[in-house]
Scaffold this active site. Structure first.
Site, PDB file in Angstrom:
ATOM      1  N   HIS A  88      14.146 -22.028  58.236  1.00  0.00           N
ATOM      2  CA  HIS A  88      14.570 -20.851  57.384  1.00  0.00           C
ATOM      3  C   HIS A  88      14.525 -19.602  58.398  1.00  0.00           C
ATOM      4  O   HIS A  88      14.187 -19.844  59.883  1.00  0.00           O
ATOM      5  CB  HIS A  88      13.521 -20.470  56.308  1.00  0.00           C
ATOM      6  CG  HIS A  88      11.961 -20.526  56.813  1.00  0.00           C
ATOM      7  ND1 HIS A  88      11.346 -19.570  57.604  1.00  0.00           N
ATOM      8  CD2 HIS A  88      11.211 -21.517  56.562  1.00  0.00           C
ATOM      9  CE1 HIS A  88      10.275 -20.160  57.930  1.00  0.00           C
ATOM     10  NE2 HIS A  88      10.034 -21.076  57.227  1.00  0.00           N
ATOM     11  N   GLY A 135      12.443 -17.567  59.323  1.00  0.00           N
ATOM     12  CA  GLY A 135      11.286 -17.638  60.170  1.00  0.00           C
ATOM     13  C   GLY A 135      11.349 -18.226  61.383  1.00  0.00           C
ATOM     14  O   GLY A 135      10.917 -17.826  62.496  1.00  0.00           O
ATOM     15  N   HIS A 136      12.076 -19.514  61.256  1.00  0.00           N
ATOM     16  CA  HIS A 136      12.133 -20.414  62.446  1.00  0.00           C
ATOM     17  C   HIS A 136      13.142 -19.953  63.301  1.00  0.00           C
ATOM     18  O   HIS A 136      12.625 -19.585  64.498  1.00  0.00           O
ATOM     19  CB  HIS A 136      12.497 -21.630  62.014  1.00  0.00           C
ATOM     20  CG  HIS A 136      11.807 -22.418  61.170  1.00  0.00           C
ATOM     21  ND1 HIS A 136      11.979 -22.804  59.815  1.00  0.00           N
ATOM     22  CD2 HIS A 136      10.480 -23.365  61.526  1.00  0.00           C
ATOM     23  CE1 HIS A 136      10.905 -23.568  59.323  1.00  0.00           C
ATOM     24  NE2 HIS A 136       9.949 -23.927  60.215  1.00  0.00           N
ATOM     25  N   LYS A 139       2.567 -16.511  60.536  1.00  0.00           N
ATOM     26  CA  LYS A 139       2.305 -16.673  59.023  1.00  0.00           C
ATOM     27  C   LYS A 139       1.280 -17.938  59.157  1.00  0.00           C
ATOM     28  O   LYS A 139       0.204 -17.854  58.365  1.00  0.00           O
ATOM     29  CB  LYS A 139       3.374 -17.259  58.451  1.00  0.00           C
ATOM     30  CG  LYS A 139       3.091 -17.745  57.007  1.00  0.00           C
ATOM     31  CD  LYS A 139       4.409 -18.267  56.378  1.00  0.00           C
ATOM     32  CE  LYS A 139       3.958 -19.214  54.900  1.00  0.00           C
ATOM     33  NZ  LYS A 139       3.397 -20.593  55.610  1.00  0.00           N
ATOM     34  N   ASP A 140       1.197 -18.693  59.976  1.00  0.00           N
ATOM     35  CA  ASP A 140       0.224 -19.533  60.077  1.00  0.00           C
ATOM     36  C   ASP A 140      -0.806 -19.336  61.056  1.00  0.00           C
ATOM     37  O   ASP A 140      -1.149 -19.679  62.215  1.00  0.00           O
ATOM     38  CB  ASP A 140       0.529 -21.178  60.511  1.00  0.00           C
ATOM     39  CG  ASP A 140       1.785 -21.628  59.422  1.00  0.00           C
ATOM     40  OD1 ASP A 140       1.303 -21.765  58.204  1.00  0.00           O
ATOM     41  OD2 ASP A 140       2.652 -22.120  59.959  1.00  0.00           O
ATOM     42  N   VAL A 186       8.031 -13.661  58.404  1.00  0.00           N
ATOM     43  CA  VAL A 186       9.377 -13.347  58.022  1.00  0.00           C
ATOM     44  C   VAL A 186       9.182 -13.563  56.332  1.00  0.00           C
ATOM     45  O   VAL A 186       8.843 -14.530  55.896  1.00  0.00           O
ATOM     46  CB  VAL A 186      10.546 -13.954  58.430  1.00  0.00           C
ATOM     47  CG1 VAL A 186      11.917 -13.283  57.969  1.00  0.00           C
ATOM     48  CG2 VAL A 186      10.606 -13.626  60.030  1.00  0.00           C
ATOM     49  N   SER A 241       9.010 -23.509  54.465  1.00  0.00           N
ATOM     50  CA  SER A 241       9.905 -24.563  53.953  1.00  0.00           C
ATOM     51  C   SER A 241       9.246 -25.062  53.047  1.00  0.00           C
ATOM     52  O   SER A 241      10.268 -25.590  51.957  1.00  0.00           O
ATOM     53  CB  SER A 241       9.767 -25.650  55.142  1.00  0.00           C
ATOM     54  OG  SER A 241      10.140 -25.305  56.250  1.00  0.00           O
TER      55      SER A 241
HETATM   56  O1  PAF Z   1       3.745 -24.936  62.154  1.00  0.00           O
HETATM   57  C1  PAF Z   1       4.435 -26.149  62.350  1.00  0.00           C
HETATM   58  O2  PAF Z   1       5.529 -26.118  61.914  1.00  0.00           O
HETATM   59  C2  PAF Z   1       3.468 -27.278  62.739  1.00  0.00           C
HETATM   60  O3  PAF Z   1       2.373 -27.210  62.227  1.00  0.00           O
HETATM   61  C3  PAF Z   1       3.583 -27.291  64.125  1.00  0.00           C
HETATM   62  C4  PAF Z   1       3.068 -26.301  65.143  1.00  0.00           C
HETATM   63  C5  PAF Z   1       5.166 -27.853  64.368  1.00  0.00           C
HETATM   64  C6  PAF Z   1       2.785 -28.921  64.621  1.00  0.00           C
HETATM   65  O4  PAF Z   1       3.300 -29.916  63.911  1.00  0.00           O
END
Ligand code: PAF
Length: 285
Positions: free
Chosen positions: A34, A36-37, A149-150, A176, A186
């Site tokens: 999305h 964000g990525h 976000k994480d 985002v 996702s």
């Molecule tokens: O944030 C993520 O998408 C996952 O936790 C990561 C950092 C790719 C590890 O699998």
């Protein structure tokens, strides 16, 4: 853009790039892109000669009863989007390639992995730290990009990189959000129309908390209760709302300067997390 599936192949390709003096920017992902990525890839594109992304749904960071099997996957669509951003290498290994049956080694970041999501997802951050370690050793990037976000994941990775002396710069990128403020994830794709509408209570609750904080409220219980009141719906199942120190995640009863205000909520099949840092206006929305 080259799609690469074998560790030995990506190592060779990137060794050649390094020999030519190229800098390598890396975006680890679990696919199903999305905006964000894409924002991470765009920044990596701006700041590096070569951009590598990995797309790997990492089984070791999912609990037994979690959504590993149904986690959304769309490699074809992801490749199209990555190509548009100008990604050079799309590393998409199989589970066997990353975890042969002989795998016995794990990376654990104590303390920071324990509260918040760590309490509800035992083993999750061990899986994240292990796969990120493996990916860093395979790709050997100069800089790696992660979503804020994480937030707890970002803290865990930064600590791991510092403690284990990885020669990698870690860059966190802002969350985002959708038009109504819902953080992109996702897992939003699991939501039915009705659940998606209800999920907008999450950003609304965070906005209420920001308002109260900016009007002078510093009592953690009051701020948490305010969010709780706003999140009452039969479709929402609150996992936790907690306020902790933004660097070491220590428990707080009063906000002095800055504090992490984080929550996790289940809506249908989706487990959604979101946060703001009270007192850090760049995280407000
Ligand atoms: O944030 C993520 O998408 C996952 O936790 C990561 C950092 C790719 C590890 O699998």
């Amino acid at each position: 853009m080259k799609i690469v599936r074998k560790i030995s192949d990506i190592r060779l390709l990137l060794a050649n790039e390094r020999k030519k003096g190229k800098t390598i920017g890396f975006v680890p992902t679990m696919g199903f892109f999305h905006q964000g990525h894409l924002s991470l890839m765009e920044l990596a594109r701006k700041e590096n000669d070569v951009v590598v992304i990995s797309s790997f749904v990492n089984p070791t960071q999912f609990g037994r009863d979690e959504d590993y099997e149904i986690y959304p996957r769309d490699e074809k669509g992801d490749c199209q989007q990555a190509r548009k951003v100008g990604v050079d290498y799309f590393f998409a290994p199989s589970v066997k390639e990353m975890y042969p049956e002989t795998h016995l080694s794990w990376v654990e970041v104590e303390k920071l992995s324990e509260p918040l999501c760590g309490r509800f997802r035992p083993g999750h951050f061990r899986g994240v730290a292990t796969v990120v370690t493996k990916l860093f050793n395979i790709v050997q990037p100069d800089t790696a990009y992660f979503g804020e976000k994480d937030y707890q994941q970002l803290l865990v990775i930064k600590k791991m990189v510092k403690d284990l002396n990885f020669p990698v710069k870690i860059v966190g990128c802002p969350t985002v959000r959708e038009k109504d403020g819902l953080a992109m994830s996702s897992r939003n794709s699991y939501l039915t129309t009705e659940e998606r509408e209800t999920a907008s209570l999450i950003p609304q609750a965070l906005r209420k908390v920001i308002e109260a904080f900016e009007s002078g409220e510093r009592d953690v219980n009051k701020l948490v209760n305010l969010a709780k009141e706003h999140l009452s719906s039969p479709l929402l199942n609150l996992e936790y709302i907690e306020v902790r120190g933004p660097d070491t995640l220590e428990e707080l009863s009063k906000v002095e300067k800055e504090a992490l205000f984080q929550l996790a909520v289940r809506v249908g099949k989706a487990r959604l997390i979101d946060h703001i840092i009270l007192g850090r206006k760049e995280t407000y929305f």
